[in-house]
Design a protein around this motif. Structure first.
Motif, PDB file in Angstrom:
ATOM      1  N   THR A   1      -0.775   0.667 -11.887  1.00 53.47           N
ATOM      2  CA  THR A   1      -0.617   1.179 -10.771  1.00 53.47           C
ATOM      3  C   THR A   1       0.781   2.223 -10.601  1.00 53.47           C
ATOM      4  O   THR A   1       1.039   2.847  -9.975  1.00 53.47           O
ATOM      5  N   SER A   2       1.626   1.954 -11.706  1.00 55.67           N
ATOM      6  CA  SER A   2       3.057   2.688 -11.830  1.00 55.67           C
ATOM      7  C   SER A   2       3.994   2.065 -10.955  1.00 55.67           C
ATOM      8  O   SER A   2       4.960   2.839 -10.517  1.00 55.67           O
ATOM      9  N   VAL A   3       3.678   1.019 -10.367  1.00 59.42           N
ATOM     10  CA  VAL A   3       4.698   0.312  -9.652  1.00 59.42           C
ATOM     11  C   VAL A   3       5.187  -1.022 -10.888  1.00 59.42           C
ATOM     12  O   VAL A   3       4.306  -1.957 -11.142  1.00 59.42           O
TER      13      VAL A   3
ATOM     14  N   ALA B   1       4.266   5.680  -5.819  1.00 59.09           N
ATOM     15  CA  ALA B   1       4.408   5.655  -7.199  1.00 59.09           C
ATOM     16  C   ALA B   1       4.593   6.694  -7.777  1.00 59.09           C
ATOM     17  O   ALA B   1       4.141   8.131  -7.342  1.00 59.09           O
TER      18      ALA B   1
ATOM     19  N   ARG C   1      -0.350  -8.113 -11.531  1.00 55.83           N
ATOM     20  CA  ARG C   1      -1.181  -7.533 -10.569  1.00 55.83           C
ATOM     21  C   ARG C   1      -1.033  -5.946 -10.398  1.00 55.83           C
ATOM     22  O   ARG C   1      -1.891  -5.359  -9.943  1.00 55.83           O
ATOM     23  N   LEU C   2       0.064  -5.666 -10.738  1.00 62.58           N
ATOM     24  CA  LEU C   2       0.415  -4.055 -10.522  1.00 62.58           C
ATOM     25  C   LEU C   2       0.197  -3.299 -11.827  1.00 62.58           C
ATOM     26  O   LEU C   2       0.528  -2.253 -11.899  1.00 62.58           O
ATOM     27  N   GLN C   3      -0.377  -3.823 -12.733  1.00 65.56           N
ATOM     28  CA  GLN C   3      -0.545  -3.122 -13.975  1.00 65.56           C
ATOM     29  C   GLN C   3      -1.554  -2.077 -13.857  1.00 65.56           C
ATOM     30  O   GLN C   3      -2.466  -2.264 -13.018  1.00 65.56           O
TER      31      GLN C   3
ATOM     32  N   ASP D   1       0.942  -1.286   0.023  1.00 65.82           N
ATOM     33  CA  ASP D   1       0.034  -0.050  -0.180  1.00 65.82           C
ATOM     34  C   ASP D   1       1.022   1.224  -0.092  1.00 65.82           C
ATOM     35  O   ASP D   1       0.558   2.418  -0.714  1.00 65.82           O
TER      36      ASP D   1
ATOM     37  N   LYS E   1       2.538   1.595  -3.487  1.00 61.39           N
ATOM     38  CA  LYS E   1       1.616   2.039  -4.508  1.00 61.39           C
ATOM     39  C   LYS E   1       1.370   3.502  -4.100  1.00 61.39           C
ATOM     40  O   LYS E   1       1.219   4.227  -5.172  1.00 61.39           O
ATOM     41  N   LYS E   2       1.283   4.032  -2.776  1.00 63.05           N
ATOM     42  CA  LYS E   2       1.301   5.614  -2.827  1.00 63.05           C
ATOM     43  C   LYS E   2       2.258   6.152  -3.124  1.00 63.05           C
ATOM     44  O   LYS E   2       2.193   7.478  -3.169  1.00 63.05           O
TER      45      LYS E   2
END
Length: 298
Positions: free
Chosen positions: A202-204, A147, A198-200, A141, A144-145
């Motif tokens: 998200t810019s991660v 990114a 799974r991260l598509q 989390d 992602k925050k």
């Protein structure tokens, strides 16, 4: 073949800065982890060194600060062989840090005698895969925050010799330390592959890599003949600084910004094994890992 490539490979370098970025590196008190910390600290990043042995970690912390001239470096205790330690670390990190731009899952154990983690995992699959799987889950989390962000899993070319035994992931029926190590390194690549999907959006981004055959204290568990072979091969191996370069490349190379899920070696895209590209096995390993760790990670 690798040795010949090493002799002729062009060295990679980049002036890329990491000012205002926070980087977490597991196993950063020694070897390529410490060299990675020094390099990224020189680029202006805030570095968190996650170490099992806090005394050795504090000693390495001083080295990193002195070598990089960057005082914004901290050391935190993390034992990847104990999920309680991982959860305590993640809780403290999430509360104490505002962001996490780069997570480098670097720590590992190699061809060790049979042993189990605090949670009953075979030591190599437990530390190299399960520990980092849980750590990444607990920090995701915040990542992602923060990114654009990157997650880097240090694997090995040994993954090519591995296979995932879903029925006996902890090698309880039979134990071969080389096979168990190869299984754990294959798990790193499969984890990266699943994670990237799974991260598509998200810019991660997620990457896995082979650092090279590096002269590190991970060799300490090799037997006599294996130690001899490594001494003979020494001219073709990398020191820790050279071994850290692909981790650094995956952390800072701008051209990788929109790449995710790939496997790298010698600061360039590399081919991983067919087993490492098996999406069904990657999904099965993901589900098994969640079940064993008692987490829900969709």
């Amino acid at each position: 073949m690798q040795a010949i490539r090493n002799l002729f490979r062009a060295s990679w370098s980049s002036p890329q800065r990491l000012d205002e970025k926070t980087v977490l590196i597991t196993g950063a008190n020694t070897g390529i982890g410490k060299e990675t910390a020094i390099d990224l600290a020189k680029r202006g990043a805030r570095i968190i060194m996650a170490c099992r042995d806090i005394e050795r970690g504090q000693a390495a912390l001083k080295e990193v600060i002195e070598a990089s001239a960057n005082p914004n470096v901290a050391c935190m205790k993390l034992d990847l062989s104990d999920t309680n330690s991982i959860r305590e670390f993640a809780d403290s990190f999430n509360k104490g840090e505002e962001k996490l731009n780069i997570l480098i899952n670097n720590a590992g154990v190699m061809v060790c005698p049979y042993g189990k983690t605090a949670d009953g995992f075979e030591m190599q699959i437990g530390v190299n895969h399960m520990g980092h799987f849980l750590l990444t889950f607990l920090l995701l989390d915040l990542i992602k925050k923060s990114a654009p962000a990157r997650i880097i899993n240090v694997s090995s070319m040994a993954h090519q010799f591995g296979s995932i035994n879903l029925e006996d992931i902890n090698s309880e029926k039979s134990y071969d330390k080389q096979k168990a190590y190869a299984q754990s390194k294959l798990a790193n690549v499969l984890f990266t592959r699943s994670l990237a999907k799974r991260l598509q959006g998200t810019s991660v981004s997620a990457y896995s890599l082979h650092p090279g055959v590096v002269q590190t204290d991970l060799w300490r568990h090799l037997n006599g003949p294996q130690q001899f072979v490594m001494k003979v091969a020494r001219p073709f191996t990398k020191n820790s600084t050279e071994g850290a370069q692909t981790s650094i490349y995956c952390a800072v190379e701008p051209s990788l910004e929109n790449e995710s899920g790939g496997y790298y070696s010698d600061c360039a895209p590399a081919k991983c094994s067919a087993k490492a590209q098996d999406d069904d096995m990657a999904q099965s390993l993901w589900e098994l890992s969640c079940q064993k760790l008692d987490i829900r990670w969709e």
